[in-house]
Design an enzyme around this catalytic site. Structure first.
Site, PDB file in Angstrom:
ATOM      1  N   LYS A 183       0.854  -1.190   0.000  1.00  0.00           N
ATOM      2  CA  LYS A 183       0.000   0.000   0.000  1.00  0.00           C
ATOM      3  C   LYS A 183       0.888   1.237   0.000  1.00  0.00           C
ATOM      4  CE  LYS A 183      -1.758   2.707   3.008  1.00  0.00           C
ATOM      5  NZ  LYS A 183      -1.645   3.968   2.250  1.00  0.00           N
ATOM      6  N   GLU A 259      10.735   1.263   9.925  1.00  0.00           N
ATOM      7  CA  GLU A 259      11.718   2.350   9.813  1.00  0.00           C
ATOM      8  C   GLU A 259      10.968   3.642  10.076  1.00  0.00           C
ATOM      9  OE1 GLU A 259      14.013   5.214   8.022  1.00  0.00           O
ATOM     10  OE2 GLU A 259      14.228   3.776   6.359  1.00  0.00           O
ATOM     11  N   CYS A 294      13.879  10.725   5.983  1.00  0.00           N
ATOM     12  CA  CYS A 294      13.907  10.263   7.379  1.00  0.00           C
ATOM     13  C   CYS A 294      15.289  10.448   7.997  1.00  0.00           C
ATOM     14  CB  CYS A 294      13.391   8.839   7.512  1.00  0.00           C
ATOM     15  SG  CYS A 294      13.985   7.741   6.262  1.00  0.00           S
ATOM     16  N   GLU A 393      10.621  15.854  15.044  1.00  0.00           N
ATOM     17  CA  GLU A 393      10.975  15.649  13.647  1.00  0.00           C
ATOM     18  C   GLU A 393      10.170  16.644  12.820  1.00  0.00           C
ATOM     19  OE1 GLU A 393       9.746  12.014  11.583  1.00  0.00           O
ATOM     20  OE2 GLU A 393      11.718  11.984  10.652  1.00  0.00           O
TER      21      GLU A 393
HETATM   22  P1  ADP Z   1       2.937  10.800   7.435  1.00  0.00           P
HETATM   23  O1  ADP Z   1       2.270  11.176   8.746  1.00  0.00           O
HETATM   24  O2  ADP Z   1       4.254  11.408   7.255  1.00  0.00           O
HETATM   25  O3  ADP Z   1       2.058  10.876   6.223  1.00  0.00           O
HETATM   26  P2  ADP Z   1       2.485   8.057   8.054  1.00  0.00           P
HETATM   27  O4  ADP Z   1       3.406   7.273   8.889  1.00  0.00           O
HETATM   28  O5  ADP Z   1       1.165   8.398   8.639  1.00  0.00           O
HETATM   29  O6  ADP Z   1       3.305   9.301   7.588  1.00  0.00           O
HETATM   30  O7  ADP Z   1       2.227   7.343   6.679  1.00  0.00           O
HETATM   31  C1  ADP Z   1       3.060   6.384   6.098  1.00  0.00           C
HETATM   32  C2  ADP Z   1       2.219   5.292   5.482  1.00  0.00           C
HETATM   33  O8  ADP Z   1       1.488   4.653   6.531  1.00  0.00           O
HETATM   34  C3  ADP Z   1       1.180   5.767   4.487  1.00  0.00           C
HETATM   35  O9  ADP Z   1       1.113   4.818   3.428  1.00  0.00           O
HETATM   36  C4  ADP Z   1      -0.093   5.770   5.300  1.00  0.00           C
HETATM   37  O10 ADP Z   1      -1.267   5.619   4.519  1.00  0.00           O
HETATM   38  C5  ADP Z   1       0.117   4.558   6.181  1.00  0.00           C
HETATM   39  N1  ADP Z   1      -0.691   4.517   7.416  1.00  0.00           N
HETATM   40  C6  ADP Z   1      -1.118   5.564   8.169  1.00  0.00           C
HETATM   41  N2  ADP Z   1      -1.820   5.125   9.229  1.00  0.00           N
HETATM   42  C7  ADP Z   1      -1.844   3.767   9.171  1.00  0.00           C
HETATM   43  C8  ADP Z   1      -2.405   2.720   9.982  1.00  0.00           C
HETATM   44  N3  ADP Z   1      -3.080   2.981  11.096  1.00  0.00           N
HETATM   45  N4  ADP Z   1      -2.210   1.437   9.607  1.00  0.00           N
HETATM   46  C9  ADP Z   1      -1.513   1.142   8.497  1.00  0.00           C
HETATM   47  N5  ADP Z   1      -0.966   2.075   7.689  1.00  0.00           N
HETATM   48  C10 ADP Z   1      -1.120   3.376   8.012  1.00  0.00           C
END
Ligand code: ADP
Length: 490
Positions: A183, A259, A294, A393
């Protein structure tokens, strides 16, 4: 001339399941180009039902096809062909990547697409190198440790480097014989679909490399909780990493590679071999991708004798950036991924300025270039450890500067209470460098340089809340294999 017309790029909008582009059904959201905030495509949101179809189909493909059971060198050959195809379609992939993300086309081609291809090549070479081991058992028996793929690996990637992050996750999983359901971030969803299509074109059996689109809360969560997912690999924020770990714990204790965030120090001693080179490395480490990296070297910790000279050199380099849309060939400094993210950066800077920090350069949103959310390259001095700019961050082009006199003081400043992803040390004194390497609480330490090279063999990952497990290196392939002990009695 690398310039291109963003309106002329074909968008593979949809999911990629079972080797086919699957149009969305039901809910969808609009996706914006970071460079000018224009809506350019609709993103379907995969429901839990669709995620179930994708994962079940991947599990079936992993069992039914010979992806895992074929001769490992044959699997390697297919993955090498996939890498060659990525190189052959570099222009198409690079434009798709640049259009939807913050990667300027020149860098998307020279760095992202090239390293995505080379990453798959690197992992292909492991396909026949990790068979397991013979254990020291009694002489009337033979003990074996056999490594086997998990079946289906779930991968969740962030928006900053969509293609190369996909290669870090899918590369080792595929080389190990797994099927992958990936995804991508809902902010940068489409280049990964094209990547998966090329995998099938190269000979990866349909159903082995799948992409589901959607938000983290709906699609990502459903993917992590699916009972047929054997392992989860994620790059993103520390908060989301914790949610993923909880989802894994609640749905079958799946192993996770995470990560996560960073707030990496650049520790510069007055005896650094070249102040010019060091300044360039520090600048590049926080201005590259406008700090949306990162491992960005976001905290300069410099020996007081060199401080003023270093700040002056850095301010000059910060003034040299060439902001512009990602589809212009001469853009060196990209937009921030979204307006809310630019506002978040600005909020952290404002709160730090209010607490006494001084902006030597920058410190605010850039006058809009075609409505993109650009942020000025920023240097903050007079900061203290408790200010948000030093603590949190930022994921933007903001460098904080702290000075020290004695080695010990510098090392103490470098140690962040939460994060430990990477660190840089710049000194001509070998003993001092090695003392710092031992002391620094970080998954990667760069000495007299900063940033990754093409050495995919060096694993990357964090200490502390910066994550667990490793991407890249042999460790990444091993993390995509589970081990079965066998004891044969004679
Ligand atoms: P940012 O806040 O910088 O956008 P995230 O860590 O929220 O970074 O997003 C990184 C990835 O994790 C994206 O593909 C996002 O859709 C996904 N993501 C966000 N929340 C969840 C969750 N609860 N479970 C699985 N994937 C998630």
């Amino acid at each position: 001339m690398l310039d291109f017309d963003p309106a002329a790029v074909a968008i593979p909008a949809g999911h990629f399941i079972g080797g086919r582009l699957v149009p969305g059904e039901g809910e969808a959201i609009g996706v914006r180009r970071p460079s000018d905030s224009a809506l350019y495509a609709d993103l379907p949101i995969a429901s839990a039902d669709l995620v179930d179809r994708a994962v079940s189909n991947a599990a079936e493909a992993q069992r039914r096809t010979d992806w895992a059971s074929r001769a490992p060198r044959e699997r390697a050959r297919v993955l090498r062909r996939f890498a060659d195809l990525i190189d052959a379609r570099a222009e198409e992939l690079g434009r798709l990547e640049a259009l939807g993300s913050t990667r300027p086309i020149a860098q998307a081609l020279a760095v992202d697409v090239a390293s995505t291809a080379e990453g798959f090549r690197f992992f292909a070479e492991y396909a026949d190198k990790l068979g397991g081991e013979v254990a020291a058992t009694r002489s009337d028996s033979l003990g074996l440790v056999i490594s086997e793929p998990y079946g289906v690996v779930a991968a969740i990637t962030p928006w900053n480097f969509p293609l190369s992050m996909a290669s870090w996750k899918a590369g080792p999983a595929l080389a190990a014989g797994n099927a992958v359901v990936l995804k991508p971030s809902e902010l940068t969803p489409f280049s990964t679909v094209r990547l998966a299509q090329l995998a099938v074109e190269a000979g990866v059996p349909p159903g082995i490399f799948n992409v589901v689109q959607g938000t983290g809360a709906v699609t990502g969560d459903a993917l992590c909780r699916h009972p047929l997912v054997g392992k989860i690999s994620f790059t993103g924020s520390t908060r989301t990493g914790a949610a993923i770990m909880a989802a894994s714990a609640a749905s079958g204790a799946k192993p996770v590679t995470l990560e996560l965030g960073g707030k990496s120090p650049q520790l510069v001693f007055a005896d650094t071999p070249s102040a010019d080179k060091t300044a360039r490395q520090v600048a590049a480490s926080i201005l590259g991708n406008a700090g949306q990296v990162c491992v960005a070297g976001s905290r300069l910790i410099v020996q007081r004798r060199l401080r003023d000279e270093m700040v002056e050199r850095l301010a000059a380099l910060f003034a040299e950036v060439r902001p512009g849309p990602t589809w212009h060939g001469d853009t060196s400094f990209p937009p921030i991924i979204s307006t809310p993210q630019a506002d978040r950066i600005d909020g952290i800077v404002r709160r730090s300025l209010a607490a006494g920090a001084k902006a030597v350069i920058g410190g605010r949103r850039m006058a809009a270039i075609q409505d993109g959310a650009f942020y000025e390259p920023t240097i903050l001095t007079d900061v203290t450890d408790d200010m948000p700019a030093v603590r949190e961050e930022i994921f933007g082009p903001v460098l904080t500067v702290q000075a020290f006199d004695e080695e010990e003081e510098g090392l103490a400043l470098a140690d962040h209470p939460d994060f430990g992803l990477a660190a840089g040390v710049h000194t001509a004194d070998l003993g001092r460098a090695m003392r710092a390497v031992r002391r620094l609480q970080a998954g990667t330490v760069w000495v007299n340089r900063y940033g990754r090279t093409a050495d995919f063999i060096l694993p990357t990952g964090g200490y502390k809340r910066s994550g667990i497990g490793k991407d890249l290196g042999r460790q990444a392939v091993e993390a995509n294999l589970r081990h079965k002990s066998v004891l044969i009695e004679f």
